[in-house]
Scaffold this motif. Structure first.
Motif, PDB file in Angstrom:
ATOM      1  N   ASN A 126      17.625 -13.930 -16.317  1.00  0.00           N
ATOM      2  CA  ASN A 126      16.230 -13.475 -16.301  1.00  0.00           C
ATOM      3  C   ASN A 126      15.326 -13.685 -14.831  1.00  0.00           C
ATOM      4  O   ASN A 126      15.339 -14.699 -14.295  1.00  0.00           O
ATOM      5  N   THR A 127      14.936 -12.279 -14.361  1.00  0.00           N
ATOM      6  CA  THR A 127      14.486 -12.410 -13.202  1.00  0.00           C
ATOM      7  C   THR A 127      13.114 -11.766 -13.299  1.00  0.00           C
ATOM      8  O   THR A 127      12.871 -11.005 -14.018  1.00  0.00           O
ATOM      9  N   ASN A 128      11.963 -12.825 -12.575  1.00  0.00           N
ATOM     10  CA  ASN A 128      10.727 -11.989 -12.764  1.00  0.00           C
ATOM     11  C   ASN A 128      10.193 -11.515 -11.232  1.00  0.00           C
ATOM     12  O   ASN A 128      10.859 -12.052 -10.171  1.00  0.00           O
ATOM     13  N   GLU A 129       9.273 -10.572 -11.118  1.00  0.00           N
ATOM     14  CA  GLU A 129       8.676 -10.312  -9.785  1.00  0.00           C
ATOM     15  C   GLU A 129       7.712 -11.563  -9.419  1.00  0.00           C
ATOM     16  O   GLU A 129       7.316 -12.150 -10.169  1.00  0.00           O
ATOM     17  N   TRP A 130       7.451 -11.765  -7.991  1.00  0.00           N
ATOM     18  CA  TRP A 130       6.717 -12.535  -7.590  1.00  0.00           C
ATOM     19  C   TRP A 130       5.371 -12.355  -8.008  1.00  0.00           C
ATOM     20  O   TRP A 130       4.888 -11.321  -8.087  1.00  0.00           O
ATOM     21  N   ASP A 131       4.419 -13.226  -8.602  1.00  0.00           N
ATOM     22  CA  ASP A 131       2.988 -12.931  -8.617  1.00  0.00           C
ATOM     23  C   ASP A 131       2.472 -12.658  -7.303  1.00  0.00           C
ATOM     24  O   ASP A 131       2.948 -12.998  -6.220  1.00  0.00           O
ATOM     25  N   ARG A 132       1.427 -11.828  -7.505  1.00  0.00           N
ATOM     26  CA  ARG A 132       0.707 -11.239  -6.074  1.00  0.00           C
ATOM     27  C   ARG A 132      -0.034 -12.440  -5.436  1.00  0.00           C
ATOM     28  O   ARG A 132       0.046 -12.650  -4.195  1.00  0.00           O
ATOM     29  N   ASP A 133      -0.132 -13.839  -6.147  1.00  0.00           N
ATOM     30  CA  ASP A 133      -0.752 -14.820  -5.242  1.00  0.00           C
ATOM     31  C   ASP A 133       0.112 -15.956  -4.855  1.00  0.00           C
ATOM     32  O   ASP A 133      -0.024 -16.833  -4.423  1.00  0.00           O
ATOM     33  N   GLU A 134       1.407 -15.578  -5.018  1.00  0.00           N
ATOM     34  CA  GLU A 134       2.578 -16.363  -4.613  1.00  0.00           C
ATOM     35  C   GLU A 134       3.268 -16.345  -3.394  1.00  0.00           C
ATOM     36  O   GLU A 134       3.554 -17.003  -2.637  1.00  0.00           O
ATOM     37  N   ILE A 135       3.224 -14.718  -2.675  1.00  0.00           N
ATOM     38  CA  ILE A 135       3.577 -14.511  -1.398  1.00  0.00           C
ATOM     39  C   ILE A 135       2.517 -13.725  -0.864  1.00  0.00           C
ATOM     40  O   ILE A 135       1.931 -12.802  -1.324  1.00  0.00           O
ATOM     41  N   ARG A 136       2.371 -13.971   0.672  1.00  0.00           N
ATOM     42  CA  ARG A 136       1.659 -13.095   1.173  1.00  0.00           C
ATOM     43  C   ARG A 136       2.330 -12.895   2.582  1.00  0.00           C
ATOM     44  O   ARG A 136       2.776 -13.901   3.090  1.00  0.00           O
ATOM     45  N   ILE A 137       2.309 -11.574   3.325  1.00  0.00           N
ATOM     46  CA  ILE A 137       2.790 -11.343   4.289  1.00  0.00           C
ATOM     47  C   ILE A 137       1.949 -10.610   5.267  1.00  0.00           C
ATOM     48  O   ILE A 137       1.285  -9.605   4.904  1.00  0.00           O
ATOM     49  N   LEU A 138       1.811 -11.148   6.230  1.00  0.00           N
ATOM     50  CA  LEU A 138       0.846 -10.633   7.448  1.00  0.00           C
ATOM     51  C   LEU A 138       1.364 -10.967   8.891  1.00  0.00           C
ATOM     52  O   LEU A 138       2.355 -11.660   8.961  1.00  0.00           O
ATOM     53  N   PRO A 139       0.825 -10.256   9.956  1.00  0.00           N
ATOM     54  CA  PRO A 139       0.063  -8.994   9.611  1.00  0.00           C
ATOM     55  C   PRO A 139       0.962  -7.787   9.059  1.00  0.00           C
ATOM     56  O   PRO A 139       2.035  -7.867   9.533  1.00  0.00           O
ATOM     57  N   ASN A 140       0.901  -6.760   8.649  1.00  0.00           N
ATOM     58  CA  ASN A 140       1.458  -5.748   8.055  1.00  0.00           C
ATOM     59  C   ASN A 140       0.524  -4.481   8.180  1.00  0.00           C
ATOM     60  O   ASN A 140      -0.415  -4.354   7.431  1.00  0.00           O
ATOM     61  N   PRO A 141       0.833  -3.534   9.450  1.00  0.00           N
ATOM     62  CA  PRO A 141       1.931  -3.585  10.052  1.00  0.00           C
ATOM     63  C   PRO A 141       1.777  -4.842  11.379  1.00  0.00           C
ATOM     64  O   PRO A 141       0.821  -5.347  11.521  1.00  0.00           O
ATOM     65  N   THR A 142       3.180  -5.038  11.767  1.00  0.00           N
ATOM     66  CA  THR A 142       3.067  -5.964  12.767  1.00  0.00           C
ATOM     67  C   THR A 142       3.873  -5.239  14.020  1.00  0.00           C
ATOM     68  O   THR A 142       4.667  -4.609  13.900  1.00  0.00           O
ATOM     69  N   GLN A 143       3.486  -6.252  14.968  1.00  0.00           N
ATOM     70  CA  GLN A 143       3.906  -5.840  16.550  1.00  0.00           C
ATOM     71  C   GLN A 143       5.251  -6.563  16.911  1.00  0.00           C
ATOM     72  O   GLN A 143       6.301  -5.992  17.173  1.00  0.00           O
ATOM     73  N   ASN A 144       5.244  -7.968  16.333  1.00  0.00           N
ATOM     74  CA  ASN A 144       6.611  -8.578  16.413  1.00  0.00           C
ATOM     75  C   ASN A 144       6.633  -9.814  15.383  1.00  0.00           C
ATOM     76  O   ASN A 144       7.644  -9.403  14.581  1.00  0.00           O
ATOM     77  N   VAL A 145       5.802 -10.594  15.537  1.00  0.00           N
ATOM     78  CA  VAL A 145       6.099 -11.790  14.626  1.00  0.00           C
ATOM     79  C   VAL A 145       5.445 -11.530  13.078  1.00  0.00           C
ATOM     80  O   VAL A 145       4.089 -11.371  13.258  1.00  0.00           O
ATOM     81  N   LEU A 146       6.287 -11.458  12.134  1.00  0.00           N
ATOM     82  CA  LEU A 146       5.628 -11.223  10.864  1.00  0.00           C
ATOM     83  C   LEU A 146       5.775 -12.811  10.238  1.00  0.00           C
ATOM     84  O   LEU A 146       6.643 -13.581  10.465  1.00  0.00           O
ATOM     85  N   GLU A 147       4.609 -13.119   9.349  1.00  0.00           N
ATOM     86  CA  GLU A 147       4.343 -14.277   8.871  1.00  0.00           C
ATOM     87  C   GLU A 147       4.657 -14.079   7.349  1.00  0.00           C
ATOM     88  O   GLU A 147       3.639 -13.258   6.684  1.00  0.00           O
TER      89      GLU A 147
END
Length: 96
Positions: A1-22
């Motif tokens: 059983n697999t669930n999608e991540w909740d919106r408040d569980e993961i944040r990806i920034l900056p997006n778009p990025t020039q080099n380092v993605l956090e």
């Protein structure tokens, strides 16, 4: 059983990025996290794994060696306990 991540569980920034993605993790769930980077044509580029303890984490990934374009970041969590596995796919834009 697999669930999608909740919106408040993961944040990806900056997006778009020039080099380092956090990638910021806020999930309370513990387990092994696998990050997989895939290009637009579906080609596997790179993978990272780490143990996540449910206490928050910031993972930095330098994408500067890749050309500009769209990428997909697959993030999955394989739980250490009886909790539910998590997964999600995030579109990341790389710019010059």
């Amino acid at each position: 059983n697999t669930n999608e991540w909740d919106r408040d569980e993961i944040r990806i920034l900056p997006n778009p990025t020039q080099n380092v993605l956090e990638i910021d993790f806020f999930s309370k769930q513990q387990g092994k996290v696998t990050l997989t980077l895939i290009d637009e044509s579906g080609r596997f580029l790179a993978k990272r794994e780490f143990d996540y303890f449910g206490t928050g984490r910031i993972e930095k990934w330098n994408l500067s060696q890749y050309p500009s374009g769209a990428y997909f970041l697959n993030i999955s969590l394989n739980p250490t306990t009886n909790s539910v596995a998590k997964k999600g796919t995030y579109k990341v834009i790389k710019i010059k």
